[in-house]
Design a protein around this motif. Sequence first.
Motif, PDB file in Angstrom:
ATOM      1  N   SER A  46       0.856  -1.195   0.000  1.00 30.38           N
ATOM      2  CA  SER A  46       0.000   0.000   0.000  1.00 30.38           C
ATOM      3  C   SER A  46       0.883   1.232   0.000  1.00 30.38           C
ATOM      4  CB  SER A  46      -0.940   0.013   1.204  1.00 30.38           C
ATOM      5  OG  SER A  46      -0.209   0.086   2.417  1.00 30.38           O
ATOM      6  N   SER A  47       0.416   2.278  -0.699  1.00 29.16           N
ATOM      7  CA  SER A  47       1.229   3.478  -0.830  1.00 29.16           C
ATOM      8  C   SER A  47       0.334   4.687  -1.082  1.00 29.16           C
ATOM      9  CB  SER A  47       2.223   3.323  -1.979  1.00 29.16           C
ATOM     10  OG  SER A  47       2.910   4.535  -2.225  1.00 29.16           O
ATOM     11  N   PRO A  48       0.734   5.854  -0.562  1.00 28.12           N
ATOM     12  CA  PRO A  48      -0.008   7.074  -0.866  1.00 28.12           C
ATOM     13  C   PRO A  48       0.349   7.675  -2.222  1.00 28.12           C
ATOM     14  CG  PRO A  48       1.780   7.567   0.639  1.00 28.12           C
ATOM     15  CD  PRO A  48       1.792   6.085   0.429  1.00 28.12           C
ATOM     16  N   LYS A  49       1.337   7.104  -2.912  1.00 32.71           N
ATOM     17  CA  LYS A  49       1.712   7.611  -4.227  1.00 32.71           C
ATOM     18  C   LYS A  49       0.842   6.969  -5.298  1.00 32.71           C
ATOM     19  CE  LYS A  49       6.537   8.770  -3.263  1.00 32.71           C
ATOM     20  NZ  LYS A  49       7.951   8.572  -3.665  1.00 32.71           N
ATOM     21  N   TYR A  50       0.294   7.798  -6.171  1.00 31.45           N
ATOM     22  CA  TYR A  50      -0.582   7.299  -7.228  1.00 31.45           C
ATOM     23  C   TYR A  50       0.206   6.623  -8.352  1.00 31.45           C
ATOM     24  CZ  TYR A  50      -4.132  10.264  -5.003  1.00 31.45           C
ATOM     25  OH  TYR A  50      -5.000  10.836  -4.100  1.00 31.45           O
ATOM     26  N   ASN A  51       1.471   7.011  -8.519  1.00 32.48           N
ATOM     27  CA  ASN A  51       2.280   6.392  -9.551  1.00 32.48           C
ATOM     28  C   ASN A  51       2.882   5.093  -9.022  1.00 32.48           C
ATOM     29  OD1 ASN A  51       5.242   6.165 -10.974  1.00 32.48           O
ATOM     30  ND2 ASN A  51       3.693   6.963 -12.369  1.00 32.48           N
ATOM     31  N   VAL A  52       2.594   3.999  -9.700  1.00 31.97           N
ATOM     32  CA  VAL A  52       3.053   2.683  -9.264  1.00 31.97           C
ATOM     33  C   VAL A  52       3.976   2.107 -10.328  1.00 31.97           C
ATOM     34  CG1 VAL A  52       2.380   0.360  -8.566  1.00 31.97           C
ATOM     35  CG2 VAL A  52       0.902   2.317  -8.008  1.00 31.97           C
ATOM     36  N   SER A  53       5.146   1.629  -9.899  1.00 29.18           N
ATOM     37  CA  SER A  53       6.111   0.998 -10.792  1.00 29.18           C
ATOM     38  C   SER A  53       6.055  -0.517 -10.609  1.00 29.18           C
ATOM     39  CB  SER A  53       7.528   1.507 -10.509  1.00 29.18           C
ATOM     40  OG  SER A  53       7.634   2.882 -10.822  1.00 29.18           O
ATOM     41  N   PHE A  54       5.820  -1.240 -11.699  1.00 29.17           N
ATOM     42  CA  PHE A  54       5.741  -2.702 -11.680  1.00 29.17           C
ATOM     43  C   PHE A  54       7.045  -3.271 -12.236  1.00 29.17           C
ATOM     44  CE2 PHE A  54       1.490  -0.984 -12.068  1.00 29.17           C
ATOM     45  CZ  PHE A  54       0.779  -1.690 -11.100  1.00 29.17           C
ATOM     46  N   TRP A  55       7.514  -4.369 -11.598  1.00 24.52           N
ATOM     47  CA  TRP A  55       8.804  -4.935 -11.968  1.00 24.52           C
ATOM     48  C   TRP A  55       8.761  -6.440 -11.756  1.00 24.52           C
ATOM     49  CZ3 TRP A  55      13.158  -5.092  -7.901  1.00 24.52           C
ATOM     50  CH2 TRP A  55      14.293  -5.736  -8.421  1.00 24.52           C
ATOM     51  N   TRP A  56       9.308  -7.174 -12.731  1.00 26.22           N
ATOM     52  CA  TRP A  56       9.365  -8.635 -12.651  1.00 26.22           C
ATOM     53  C   TRP A  56      10.649  -9.115 -13.318  1.00 26.22           C
ATOM     54  CZ3 TRP A  56       5.905  -5.636 -15.220  1.00 26.22           C
ATOM     55  CH2 TRP A  56       6.006  -5.611 -16.625  1.00 26.22           C
ATOM     56  N   ASP A  57      11.015 -10.370 -13.044  1.00 16.98           N
ATOM     57  CA  ASP A  57      12.234 -10.934 -13.631  1.00 16.98           C
ATOM     58  C   ASP A  57      12.020 -11.228 -15.114  1.00 16.98           C
ATOM     59  OD1 ASP A  57      13.561 -10.823 -11.246  1.00 16.98           O
ATOM     60  OD2 ASP A  57      13.299 -12.943 -10.749  1.00 16.98           O
ATOM     61  N   GLU A  58      13.072 -11.060 -15.881  1.00 17.48           N
ATOM     62  CA  GLU A  58      13.009 -11.420 -17.295  1.00 17.48           C
ATOM     63  C   GLU A  58      12.933 -12.940 -17.450  1.00 17.48           C
ATOM     64  OE1 GLU A  58      16.453  -9.681 -19.038  1.00 17.48           O
ATOM     65  OE2 GLU A  58      15.476  -7.745 -19.374  1.00 17.48           O
ATOM     66  N   VAL A  59      12.272 -13.381 -18.510  1.00 18.87           N
ATOM     67  CA  VAL A  59      12.161 -14.796 -18.834  1.00 18.87           C
ATOM     68  C   VAL A  59      12.955 -15.054 -20.102  1.00 18.87           C
ATOM     69  CG1 VAL A  59      10.590 -16.658 -19.501  1.00 18.87           C
ATOM     70  CG2 VAL A  59       9.906 -15.007 -17.737  1.00 18.87           C
ATOM     71  N   GLU A  60      13.847 -16.029 -20.062  1.00 17.50           N
ATOM     72  CA  GLU A  60      14.672 -16.333 -21.222  1.00 17.50           C
ATOM     73  C   GLU A  60      13.804 -16.702 -22.432  1.00 17.50           C
ATOM     74  OE1 GLU A  60      18.448 -19.199 -22.490  1.00 17.50           O
ATOM     75  OE2 GLU A  60      17.374 -19.541 -20.595  1.00 17.50           O
ATOM     76  N   ASP A  61      14.159 -16.146 -23.574  1.00 16.42           N
ATOM     77  CA  ASP A  61      13.493 -16.391 -24.861  1.00 16.42           C
ATOM     78  C   ASP A  61      12.130 -15.714 -24.978  1.00 16.42           C
ATOM     79  OD1 ASP A  61      15.586 -18.075 -25.870  1.00 16.42           O
ATOM     80  OD2 ASP A  61      14.809 -19.685 -24.595  1.00 16.42           O
ATOM     81  N   ALA A  62      11.756 -14.927 -23.982  1.00 17.01           N
ATOM     82  CA  ALA A  62      10.506 -14.158 -24.099  1.00 17.01           C
ATOM     83  C   ALA A  62      10.747 -12.919 -24.952  1.00 17.01           C
ATOM     84  CB  ALA A  62      10.000 -13.752 -22.725  1.00 17.01           C
ATOM     85  N   LEU A  63       9.768 -12.584 -25.786  1.00 13.26           N
ATOM     86  CA  LEU A  63       9.844 -11.376 -26.613  1.00 13.26           C
ATOM     87  C   LEU A  63       9.012 -10.245 -26.038  1.00 13.26           C
ATOM     88  CD1 LEU A  63       9.601 -12.965 -30.165  1.00 13.26           C
ATOM     89  CD2 LEU A  63      11.660 -12.330 -28.887  1.00 13.26           C
ATOM     90  N   GLY A  64       8.087 -10.571 -25.152  1.00 11.86           N
ATOM     91  CA  GLY A  64       7.237  -9.553 -24.549  1.00 11.86           C
ATOM     92  C   GLY A  64       6.573 -10.086 -23.301  1.00 11.86           C
ATOM     93  N   TYR A  65       5.926  -9.176 -22.581  1.00 12.04           N
ATOM     94  CA  TYR A  65       5.246  -9.529 -21.332  1.00 12.04           C
ATOM     95  C   TYR A  65       3.864  -8.879 -21.324  1.00 12.04           C
ATOM     96  CZ  TYR A  65      10.041 -10.630 -20.065  1.00 12.04           C
ATOM     97  OH  TYR A  65      11.321 -11.144 -20.055  1.00 12.04           O
TER      98      TYR A  65
END
Length: 319
Positions: A46-65
Motif C-alpha cells: 500500500s502506498s499514498p503515491k498514485y504512480n506505481v512501478s511494476f517490476w518482474w524478472d526477465e524470462v529467457e526467450d521471451a519477446l514480450g510480457y
Amino acid sequence: MKLKFFFKPAGMITVLILLLFSCKEFIEPSIDKRSVTLQAPSDNYSSPKYNVSFWWDEVEDALGYRLQIVSNNFSSPGGLIADTVITKNTFSMNLDPGVYQWRVSAENGSSVTAYSAARTLTVLQSSIKQQAVELRLPANNALINKSLTAFQWSSLYGATQYHIEIDTNNFVNENALVYDQTVPGQQVNFSLPKDMIYQWRVRAENDTAQARWSAINQITLDKTPSEKVTLNSPINNQTVNNPVNLQWQALAGAAKYKLYILKADSTSNFSQNFPLIVISTNYTFSGAETGSKVYWKVSAIDAAGNEGDAGTARNFTVQ
C-alpha cells in the motif's frame, strides 16, 4: 565407401554447443513451461503515491510480457485497468486510490507462459501535492519532422486542470517560455516554431493545490530534408550486363535510402517492389530483360524521416 569422423571429447562438446546455438537461431524455443517471478510491488503493498512501478524478472526467450491490472481482484474484478504487452520487464502508471490486483505472463511468437500468481496492492488517497502526471507522447528524446505536435499525458486523480510548459532552455527563465498554458484535458496540439531541441513538462492542479512537475521530456524537431545523393555506377546511358550493381555515395546524416527504379518512360515504377528502402549504398538489380532501358535514382532519408530530392534519374540498357 564409408566415411568415419573422429572427434576428441573437447571437440565434440564444442560441435554440440554450436549446433544448439544454431538451432536456437532458427527454431524459437517454447516458454510455456517457464514462469514469471514478480518483484515489486510486493503482495498487499500500500502506498499514498498514485504512480506505481511494476517490476518482474526477465524470462529467457521471451519477446514480450503481458501485464494485466484489475480493480478489486481477478476473481471478481471491478474493472480492467490495463491489459498491455510490453517488451521490457518494467512498467509504471498512475492509479486512482483503490484496491487492485496485477499479474504478468511472458510470451514469444509461438508460446506463452501461465500468468504469475496475482498480487494485491492498495493506492491510498492523499494530497495532490505529492503526485505527478506521467508524460506519454511524444516519447522522451523523440525525433520528429512535423511542426504540429500532439502532447499527451496521463490523468491524475484529484486534478481539475493541467499546466503544460514547453521551452528550449530547460525552464531557466519561465518568463520566456515557448508555450505556457493551463488546460482541462490531457492533450495539447501545438506547432513548434522552428527546428530546435525542446523540453516539455506538465503539472496537475486543482482549486486548492498543485502537484509536482512531471519529469522533463525532450524532443527534437528536424524538418530539413537531406541533400541529394550522388550516383556512382553505372554511369548514365551505359550498357550493362545482368545483374546490374547499382552504387551511390554515402551521405552524412542519412539513416537509409530510397531507391527508385523506373521503366523506359522514366516515370512509371519498374514494379510494385519499387521504390525500395535500402540501408546500404548499393543494390543488385536483375529484373530487366535483355534490351530493356531502365531509369534509376536514389534519395536519402534522415533519422527524422525527411526525404531529400532524388535528383535527375540516370538510365542504363541491359545487354
